[in-house]
Design a protein around this motif. Structure first.
Motif, PDB file in Angstrom:
ATOM      1  N   PRO A  31      36.064  60.423  26.547  1.00  0.00           N
ATOM      2  CA  PRO A  31      36.620  61.400  25.402  1.00  0.00           C
ATOM      3  C   PRO A  31      37.086  60.391  24.066  1.00  0.00           C
ATOM      4  CG  PRO A  31      38.058  61.125  27.423  1.00  0.00           C
ATOM      5  CD  PRO A  31      36.947  60.439  27.626  1.00  0.00           C
ATOM      6  N   GLU A  32      37.673  61.075  23.107  1.00  0.00           N
ATOM      7  CA  GLU A  32      38.031  60.429  21.800  1.00  0.00           C
ATOM      8  C   GLU A  32      37.328  59.461  21.346  1.00  0.00           C
ATOM      9  OE1 GLU A  32      40.602  62.045  20.766  1.00  0.00           O
ATOM     10  OE2 GLU A  32      40.905  63.309  22.691  1.00  0.00           O
ATOM     11  N   MET A  33      35.916  59.675  21.607  1.00  0.00           N
ATOM     12  CA  MET A  33      34.980  58.834  20.816  1.00  0.00           C
ATOM     13  C   MET A  33      34.790  58.997  19.281  1.00  0.00           C
ATOM     14  SD  MET A  33      34.422  56.630  23.151  1.00  0.00           S
ATOM     15  CE  MET A  33      33.089  55.567  22.174  1.00  0.00           C
ATOM     16  N   GLN A  34      34.695  57.895  18.499  1.00  0.00           N
ATOM     17  CA  GLN A  34      34.449  58.133  17.195  1.00  0.00           C
ATOM     18  C   GLN A  34      32.875  57.967  16.832  1.00  0.00           C
ATOM     19  OE1 GLN A  34      36.939  59.566  14.841  1.00  0.00           O
ATOM     20  NE2 GLN A  34      37.994  59.718  16.861  1.00  0.00           N
ATOM     21  N   TYR A  35      32.453  58.608  15.887  1.00  0.00           N
ATOM     22  CA  TYR A  35      30.919  58.376  15.335  1.00  0.00           C
ATOM     23  C   TYR A  35      30.822  58.077  14.055  1.00  0.00           C
ATOM     24  CZ  TYR A  35      30.328  60.391  20.045  1.00  0.00           C
ATOM     25  OH  TYR A  35      30.216  60.665  21.390  1.00  0.00           O
ATOM     26  N   GLU A  36      29.963  56.923  13.807  1.00  0.00           N
ATOM     27  CA  GLU A  36      29.717  56.521  12.480  1.00  0.00           C
ATOM     28  C   GLU A  36      28.890  57.171  11.817  1.00  0.00           C
ATOM     29  OE1 GLU A  36      28.014  52.210  10.812  1.00  0.00           O
ATOM     30  OE2 GLU A  36      27.072  53.055  12.624  1.00  0.00           O
ATOM     31  N   GLU A  37      29.203  57.440  10.424  1.00  0.00           N
ATOM     32  CA  GLU A  37      28.400  58.328   9.575  1.00  0.00           C
ATOM     33  C   GLU A  37      27.512  57.549   8.492  1.00  0.00           C
ATOM     34  OE1 GLU A  37      30.568  61.423   7.700  1.00  0.00           O
ATOM     35  OE2 GLU A  37      31.117  62.483   9.592  1.00  0.00           O
TER      36      GLU A  37
END
Length: 520
Positions: free
Chosen positions: A271-277
């Motif tokens: 959980p609480e993962m961030q995804y590069e854009e």
């Protein structure tokens, strides 16, 4: 020798698989008197407590497959040597019969298991195919194509296209680990969550982050989802994307083939993962290919996989000569893997090509928006494009042409009989184009263009036929056709001419053009 009246069969006794008595009986291979067994084991005690006097091992192919137990004779006499010899002789036939019965039982069990698995796979495949897009959106200035081929065992591939509120298009492609019903259910859940998040969130990274948090609590053990989510602005060609562990899309441009890279963990792991854009702008002539690993993991008879490098090389050699990129890749894959390749995973391909400037909003919204905002002078002098559709030349696709046109002109509220006449004319003209113009060739698609002006609706069907434009059809000579003095062709154009208000046949560049006109 015991008779039927004075012999007694003992109460059945269950023996544990690790009981040393079983090894003793397998090695004995003869009638054994329980009181003379030189073992201290739970099995021996159980036999004695059940009143068993003799046990006859049933041996088949050197293995103990059962035990026949006999209790004390009703007469109280002991079993004689002849009795034991007879029992030993009978045990051979009894063991063979028991072995056959066991094999039949195993076969029946496996058959039921195979039937259950087949039914499970059918359900899983139905779930997948039901949730895939029924048709691709018509983007003015864009060409989109998709291919989905499930493997023998159902995987979790999926792709989706989301019409967002601001006129942009959400693009999803993903793959669930594992196979069968669990993967299909996770796929359906992921698709639903992504659709919901796509309408609520403004950026691809935010969509994937929220979807990941929603999936993590209930994701089955050892399962996760790789997924790429992109948002396309069809007017500007701007593409913003984020990636959750999926294969990076390939962009093909005049500068070569490059990967659209973005980093991120698969969905459902933590959980609480961030995804590069990342973002780019697709220019006219550029193509982006989204794909699943079923393509790159295809291997040739020598065991070599096509791989990322192989796919990139194929894209670099692709020549857009009227044959679609997906058809090209599938043909090259078939050449690489050979005729005896067995598909192990689903194959999903989604191709997006920009071939001109675009002002797409959506089929219905765009048309009503332009009609509402355009001035009267503009509307009288110009035709407003309502949609452009590219269909492969395959039997049955005339039905898709009918549906596309019906949706494009729905805002005009045509009388039902006028609409049905137009749909029939479109189907007939599209069939002619696919059969006689393109020869039902996979590399020769048929293009439909729907336009409207203040006074009319126009449907133009373009094909790659090499013939010259036919004359406007007159009433066919029935007697001459029946007598064979005239070709049976011509009925289709005659039917079309009588279903619409005007029919225009011409050449447009290297294509045949059939234009159907309804006056409003």
């Amino acid at each position: 020798m015991p008779t039927a009246k004075d012999q007694s069969i003992a109460v059945p006794v269950d023996l544990a698989e690790n009981d040393p008595l079983l090894v003793y009986l397998e090695e004995a291979s003869a009638v054994v008197e329980v009181d003379h067994i030189p073992l201290a084991s739970p099995g021996v005690d159980a036999l004695k407590n059940a009143g068993v006097k003799l046990v006859v091992p049933l041996i088949a192919q050197g293995q103990l497959i059962g035990v026949l137990s006999l209790g004390e004779r009703q007469s109280g006499a002991d079993y004689s040597t002849d009795d034991q010899r007879l029992l030993s002789n009978l045990s051979t036939d009894a063991a063979s019969a028991l072995r056959v019965a066991q094999l039949v039982q195993q076969q029946e069990f496996h058959a039921r298991e195979r039937e259950r698995i087949d039914q499970e796979l059918k359900i899983a495949r139905l779930i997948q195919q039901t949730l895939l897009p029924k048709e691709l959106p018509a983007l003015d200035g864009w060409r989109m194509a998709a291919y989905y081929q499930p493997a023998r065992e159902v995987g979790g591939d999926f792709y989706d296209l989301l019409a967002l509120k601001d006129g942009r298009l959400g693009i999803v492609i993903g793959d669930v680990t594992d196979k069968g019903i669990p993967a299909a259910l996770v796929m359906a859940t992921t698709r639903a969550i992504l659709r919901m998040m796509g309408q609520q969130c403004s950026s691809p990274g935010e969509v994937l982050s929220n979807a990941n948090n929603a999936l993590c609590p209930d994701m089955p053990r050892n399962m996760f989802v790789t997924c790429l989510y992109a948002i396309l602005n069809p007017i500007t060609g701007h593409l913003r994307y984020a990636n959750a562990g999926h294969g990076a899309p390939y962009r093909r441009s005049k500068h070569g083939v490059d990967e659209l890279m973005a980093r991120g963990m698969p969905l459902g792991l933590m959980p609480e993962m961030q995804y590069e854009e990342q973002e780019t702008t697709l220019k006219p002539g550029e193509t982006v290919l989204f794909y699943s690993d079923g393509l790159i993991e295809a291997h040739n008879p020598q065991g070599q996989m096509l791989g990322f490098d192989g796919l990139q090389t194929l894209l670099a050699t692709y020549d857009d000569n009227g044959k679609g990129q997906i058809d090209f890749l599938l043909n090259e894959m078939a050449r690489f893997i050979g005729p005896n390749w067995e598909q192990e995973d689903d194959i999903t391909l989604l191709s997006l090509q920009r071939f001109g400037t675009s002002s797409f909003i959506s089929i219905s919204h765009r048309a009503t928006q332009e009609i509402r905002l355009a001035t009267l002078e503009y509307r009288m002098k110009n035709q407003i494009p309502l949609g452009e559709y590219i269909l492969s030349s395959e039997p049955g696709n005339e039905r898709l042409a009918m549906e596309y046109v019906a949706k494009a002109v729905a805002q005009f509220n045509l009388p039902q009989d006028r609409l049905e006449n137009l749909k029939t004319a479109v189907a007939e003209a599209t069939t002619n184009a696919m059969e006689h113009g393109s020869g039902y060739g996979s590399g020769k698609p048929v293009t439909l263009r729907v336009r409207a002006s203040k006074n009319s609706i126009s449907v133009q069907i373009l094909d790659y036929g090499k013939g010259v434009a036919s004359p406007i059809p007159t009433t066919p000579n029935l007697d001459a056709k029946l007598a064979g003095r005239e070709t049976p062709r011509g009925w289709g154009l005659f039917l079309i001419r009588n279903l619409v208000d005007d029919l225009k046949l011409s050449r447009e560049g290297d294509m045949n053009s059939t234009e159907l006109v309804l006056y409003l």
